[in-house]
Design a protein around this motif. Structure first.
Motif, PDB file in Angstrom:
ATOM      1  N   ILE A  28       0.833  -1.196   0.000  1.00 23.78           N
ATOM      2  CA  ILE A  28       0.000   0.000   0.000  1.00 23.78           C
ATOM      3  C   ILE A  28       0.871   1.250   0.000  1.00 23.78           C
ATOM      4  O   ILE A  28       1.965   1.261   0.584  1.00 23.78           O
ATOM      5  N   ILE A  29       0.403   2.278  -0.695  1.00 20.34           N
ATOM      6  CA  ILE A  29       1.029   3.597  -0.672  1.00 20.34           C
ATOM      7  C   ILE A  29      -0.015   4.585  -0.167  1.00 20.34           C
ATOM      8  O   ILE A  29      -1.149   4.599  -0.648  1.00 20.34           O
ATOM      9  N   VAL A  30       0.358   5.370   0.819  1.00 22.99           N
ATOM     10  CA  VAL A  30      -0.529   6.415   1.346  1.00 22.99           C
ATOM     11  C   VAL A  30       0.023   7.766   0.904  1.00 22.99           C
ATOM     12  O   VAL A  30       1.204   8.055   1.128  1.00 22.99           O
ATOM     13  N   ALA A  31      -0.807   8.548   0.259  1.00 20.43           N
ATOM     14  CA  ALA A  31      -0.364   9.833  -0.283  1.00 20.43           C
ATOM     15  C   ALA A  31      -1.427  10.897  -0.037  1.00 20.43           C
ATOM     16  O   ALA A  31      -2.618  10.590   0.090  1.00 20.43           O
ATOM     17  N   GLU A  32      -0.991  12.147   0.006  1.00 15.14           N
ATOM     18  CA  GLU A  32      -1.944  13.252   0.166  1.00 15.14           C
ATOM     19  C   GLU A  32      -1.609  14.362  -0.817  1.00 15.14           C
ATOM     20  O   GLU A  32      -0.459  14.534  -1.235  1.00 15.14           O
ATOM     21  N   GLY A  33      -2.642  15.104  -1.203  1.00 17.81           N
ATOM     22  CA  GLY A  33      -2.502  16.206  -2.141  1.00 17.81           C
ATOM     23  C   GLY A  33      -3.874  16.781  -2.407  1.00 17.81           C
ATOM     24  O   GLY A  33      -4.751  16.726  -1.540  1.00 17.81           O
ATOM     25  N   THR A  34      -4.075  17.313  -3.601  1.00 19.89           N
ATOM     26  CA  THR A  34      -5.385  17.838  -3.954  1.00 19.89           C
ATOM     27  C   THR A  34      -5.877  17.180  -5.240  1.00 19.89           C
ATOM     28  O   THR A  34      -5.090  16.843  -6.122  1.00 19.89           O
ATOM     29  N   ILE A  35      -7.181  16.997  -5.315  1.00 17.04           N
ATOM     30  CA  ILE A  35      -7.844  16.472  -6.506  1.00 17.04           C
ATOM     31  C   ILE A  35      -9.003  17.415  -6.818  1.00 17.04           C
ATOM     32  O   ILE A  35      -9.899  17.587  -5.986  1.00 17.04           O
ATOM     33  N   GLY A  36      -8.956  18.035  -7.966  1.00 10.50           N
ATOM     34  CA  GLY A  36      -9.974  19.022  -8.287  1.00 10.50           C
ATOM     35  C   GLY A  36      -9.957  20.200  -7.335  1.00 10.50           C
ATOM     36  O   GLY A  36     -10.979  20.847  -7.112  1.00 10.50           O
ATOM     37  N   GLY A  37      -8.777  20.467  -6.762  1.00 13.85           N
ATOM     38  CA  GLY A  37      -8.642  21.580  -5.834  1.00 13.85           C
ATOM     39  C   GLY A  37      -9.028  21.250  -4.409  1.00 13.85           C
ATOM     40  O   GLY A  37      -8.864  22.083  -3.508  1.00 13.85           O
ATOM     41  N   GLN A  38      -9.515  20.044  -4.156  1.00 13.16           N
ATOM     42  CA  GLN A  38      -9.931  19.635  -2.816  1.00 13.16           C
ATOM     43  C   GLN A  38      -8.890  18.716  -2.186  1.00 13.16           C
ATOM     44  O   GLN A  38      -8.319  17.855  -2.856  1.00 13.16           O
ATOM     45  N   LYS A  39      -8.667  18.894  -0.894  1.00 13.37           N
ATOM     46  CA  LYS A  39      -7.687  18.063  -0.187  1.00 13.37           C
ATOM     47  C   LYS A  39      -8.162  16.609  -0.131  1.00 13.37           C
ATOM     48  O   LYS A  39      -9.337  16.341   0.137  1.00 13.37           O
ATOM     49  N   ALA A  40      -7.227  15.696  -0.355  1.00 14.29           N
ATOM     50  CA  ALA A  40      -7.567  14.276  -0.339  1.00 14.29           C
ATOM     51  C   ALA A  40      -6.384  13.456   0.163  1.00 14.29           C
ATOM     52  O   ALA A  40      -5.227  13.788  -0.113  1.00 14.29           O
ATOM     53  N   VAL A  41      -6.702  12.412   0.903  1.00 15.44           N
ATOM     54  CA  VAL A  41      -5.715  11.412   1.321  1.00 15.44           C
ATOM     55  C   VAL A  41      -6.094  10.114   0.622  1.00 15.44           C
ATOM     56  O   VAL A  41      -7.242   9.657   0.707  1.00 15.44           O
ATOM     57  N   VAL A  42      -5.138   9.527  -0.088  1.00 16.01           N
ATOM     58  CA  VAL A  42      -5.404   8.338  -0.900  1.00 16.01           C
ATOM     59  C   VAL A  42      -4.554   7.172  -0.418  1.00 16.01           C
ATOM     60  O   VAL A  42      -3.343   7.314  -0.226  1.00 16.01           O
ATOM     61  N   ALA A  43      -5.206   6.022  -0.227  1.00 18.82           N
ATOM     62  CA  ALA A  43      -4.506   4.775   0.087  1.00 18.82           C
ATOM     63  C   ALA A  43      -4.668   3.850  -1.113  1.00 18.82           C
ATOM     64  O   ALA A  43      -5.773   3.369  -1.381  1.00 18.82           O
ATOM     65  N   ALA A  44      -3.580   3.641  -1.856  1.00 16.59           N
ATOM     66  CA  ALA A  44      -3.633   2.868  -3.099  1.00 16.59           C
ATOM     67  C   ALA A  44      -2.834   1.575  -2.961  1.00 16.59           C
ATOM     68  O   ALA A  44      -1.722   1.572  -2.424  1.00 16.59           O
ATOM     69  N   PHE A  45      -3.388   0.488  -3.467  1.00 14.61           N
ATOM     70  CA  PHE A  45      -2.761  -0.829  -3.366  1.00 14.61           C
ATOM     71  C   PHE A  45      -1.867  -1.094  -4.568  1.00 14.61           C
ATOM     72  O   PHE A  45      -2.142  -0.649  -5.678  1.00 14.61           O
ATOM     73  N   ASP A  46      -0.813  -1.860  -4.336  1.00 12.17           N
ATOM     74  CA  ASP A  46       0.096  -2.309  -5.396  1.00 12.17           C
ATOM     75  C   ASP A  46      -0.044  -3.824  -5.520  1.00 12.17           C
ATOM     76  O   ASP A  46       0.439  -4.583  -4.669  1.00 12.17           O
ATOM     77  N   PHE A  47      -0.717  -4.279  -6.580  1.00 11.38           N
ATOM     78  CA  PHE A  47      -0.989  -5.704  -6.735  1.00 11.38           C
ATOM     79  C   PHE A  47       0.289  -6.517  -6.917  1.00 11.38           C
ATOM     80  O   PHE A  47       0.322  -7.716  -6.620  1.00 11.38           O
ATOM     81  N   ARG A  48       1.357  -5.882  -7.372  1.00 17.36           N
ATOM     82  CA  ARG A  48       2.607  -6.615  -7.577  1.00 17.36           C
ATOM     83  C   ARG A  48       3.196  -7.111  -6.269  1.00 17.36           C
ATOM     84  O   ARG A  48       3.999  -8.055  -6.258  1.00 17.36           O
ATOM     85  N   PHE A  49       2.805  -6.496  -5.161  1.00 21.45           N
ATOM     86  CA  PHE A  49       3.360  -6.872  -3.856  1.00 21.45           C
ATOM     87  C   PHE A  49       2.488  -7.979  -3.255  1.00 21.45           C
ATOM     88  O   PHE A  49       1.467  -7.731  -2.613  1.00 21.45           O
ATOM     89  N   ILE A  50       2.876  -9.229  -3.499  1.00 25.53           N
ATOM     90  CA  ILE A  50       2.168 -10.410  -2.990  1.00 25.53           C
ATOM     91  C   ILE A  50       0.667 -10.279  -3.252  1.00 25.53           C
ATOM     92  O   ILE A  50      -0.177 -10.458  -2.367  1.00 25.53           O
ATOM     93  N   GLY A  51       0.318  -9.949  -4.482  1.00 24.50           N
ATOM     94  CA  GLY A  51      -1.076  -9.874  -4.877  1.00 24.50           C
ATOM     95  C   GLY A  51      -1.867  -8.793  -4.165  1.00 24.50           C
ATOM     96  O   GLY A  51      -3.096  -8.896  -4.044  1.00 24.50           O
ATOM     97  N   GLY A  52      -1.186  -7.740  -3.715  1.00 22.74           N
ATOM     98  CA  GLY A  52      -1.881  -6.668  -3.008  1.00 22.74           C
ATOM     99  C   GLY A  52      -2.557  -7.135  -1.739  1.00 22.74           C
ATOM    100  O   GLY A  52      -3.531  -6.522  -1.277  1.00 22.74           O
ATOM    101  N   SER A  53      -2.056  -8.210  -1.156  1.00 22.11           N
ATOM    102  CA  SER A  53      -2.718  -8.805   0.015  1.00 22.11           C
ATOM    103  C   SER A  53      -2.637  -7.891   1.230  1.00 22.11           C
ATOM    104  O   SER A  53      -1.694  -7.137   1.405  1.00 22.11           O
ATOM    105  N   MET A  54      -3.675  -7.979   2.072  1.00 19.85           N
ATOM    106  CA  MET A  54      -3.808  -7.089   3.227  1.00 19.85           C
ATOM    107  C   MET A  54      -3.303  -7.772   4.489  1.00 19.85           C
ATOM    108  O   MET A  54      -3.947  -8.662   5.040  1.00 19.85           O
ATOM    109  N   GLY A  55      -2.130  -7.340   4.935  1.00 24.38           N
ATOM    110  CA  GLY A  55      -1.579  -7.801   6.194  1.00 24.38           C
ATOM    111  C   GLY A  55      -1.551  -6.652   7.186  1.00 24.38           C
ATOM    112  O   GLY A  55      -2.238  -5.637   7.017  1.00 24.38           O
ATOM    113  N   MET A  56      -0.727  -6.796   8.203  1.00 20.25           N
ATOM    114  CA  MET A  56      -0.685  -5.778   9.252  1.00 20.25           C
ATOM    115  C   MET A  56      -0.198  -4.432   8.733  1.00 20.25           C
ATOM    116  O   MET A  56      -0.707  -3.379   9.129  1.00 20.25           O
ATOM    117  N   ALA A  57       0.776  -4.452   7.825  1.00 18.93           N
ATOM    118  CA  ALA A  57       1.302  -3.191   7.291  1.00 18.93           C
ATOM    119  C   ALA A  57       0.232  -2.439   6.509  1.00 18.93           C
ATOM    120  O   ALA A  57       0.104  -1.218   6.611  1.00 18.93           O
TER     121      ALA A  57
END
Length: 284
Positions: free
Chosen positions: A111-140
């Protein structure tokens, strides 16, 4: 004097020596229609096939650049977690599997957690990377989802998740399954603060991810062709012993049956998300 040997061949050899090698990544093949696509064109089209409109795998960093205003965002570091709580080993030791995934992706986890603006509005995005063990959800990944939600509340920003995952990471056993309720609590924390929570469901969104935070968005958007469900069609069919509708786990099927709000072409995603955020945040 043999003019082929003494004249033509030296000329040809000189021409061949001056020829540059063709890069290996100059062309890509669509994984659906198998048409060849010039790599530069594929990148400019956000990895959407110009022949059949199939949405291919989108590298997570390029996805974030395509979503945030001016392709700019700030990454939020993931906290450290216990790497191998169960001393798990299948065909290889879990720490070795993690090491390989980190080398291949250059990322700490799926997972990558990033923040910035989208359409001028503040947003925090948590995006998965499927290449990393199938994007599986563990403790991290669970820590990343909670961290992103807390950051959204702290900065009064919208919270957006972009899952691309096969589900929970079984090498972490029950500790991986615990991330499901944790991610749900994180979403509720954002909603209780009166902030919007959006999901962008990509291919695939399955398992414990779809059974938790991925299906709780105030607005749920899916990419065309995304597989969305809990488990594989064959397993379900063998369990219920009944024939399933064709394409019942597709994004369009989910839209037709009210599980998602819209199916949006990836190239229109930024503008669509920006409009929604402007509407929701202005109402707030």
């Amino acid at each position: 004097m043999n003019w082929l040997t003494n004249f033509v061949r030296p000329k040809l050899n000189a021409l061949m020596r001056g020829t540059k090698e063709i890069p290996d990544n100059l062309w890509d093949k669509c994984t659906s229609c198998e048409q060849m696509i010039f790599h530069r064109d594929l990148v400019s089209e956000q990895y959407v096939c110009k022949h059949c409109n199939f949405h291919m795998k989108f590298p997570v960093k390029e996805r974030l650049e395509a979503l945030f205003d001016k392709a700019y965002y700030t990454r939020i570091p993931l906290p450290d977690v216990w790497l191998d709580p169960l001393k798990f080993k299948d065909s290889k030791k879990y720490p070795d599997r993690l090491k390989t995934a980190r080398t291949d992706t250059g990322e700490k986890d799926a997972i990558i957690v990033a923040e910035g603006t989208i359409g001028g509005q503040k947003a925090v995005v948590a995006a998965f990377d499927f290449r990393f063990i199938g994007g599986s959800m563990g403790m991290a990944v669970g820590e990343g989802l909670v961290l992103a939600a807390e950051r959204a509340v702290q900065t009064k920003a919208a919270y957006i998740t972009i899952p691309s995952s096969g589900g929970a990471r079984m090498q972490e056993g029950i500790l991986s399954l615990m991330q499901m309720p944790r991610s749900v609590i994180a979403v509720e924390m954002v909603k209780d603060s009166g902030l919007p929570y959006m999901t962008i469901l990509t291919n695939p969104t399955t398992g414990g991810v779809s059974a938790s935070f991925a299906m709780l968005g105030d607005i749920a958007i899916a990419e065309p062709g995304a597989v969305i469900g809990f488990t594989g069609a064959r397993v379900i069919q063998e369990t219920i012993r009944s024939t399933l509708p064709e394409g019942f786990q597709s994004a369009q099927f989910q839209l037709d049956h009210g599980m998602v709000d819209m199916v949006i072409d990836r190239r229109e995603m930024k503008d669509t998300v920006g409009r929604i955020l402007n509407f929701l945040m202005s109402k707030k």
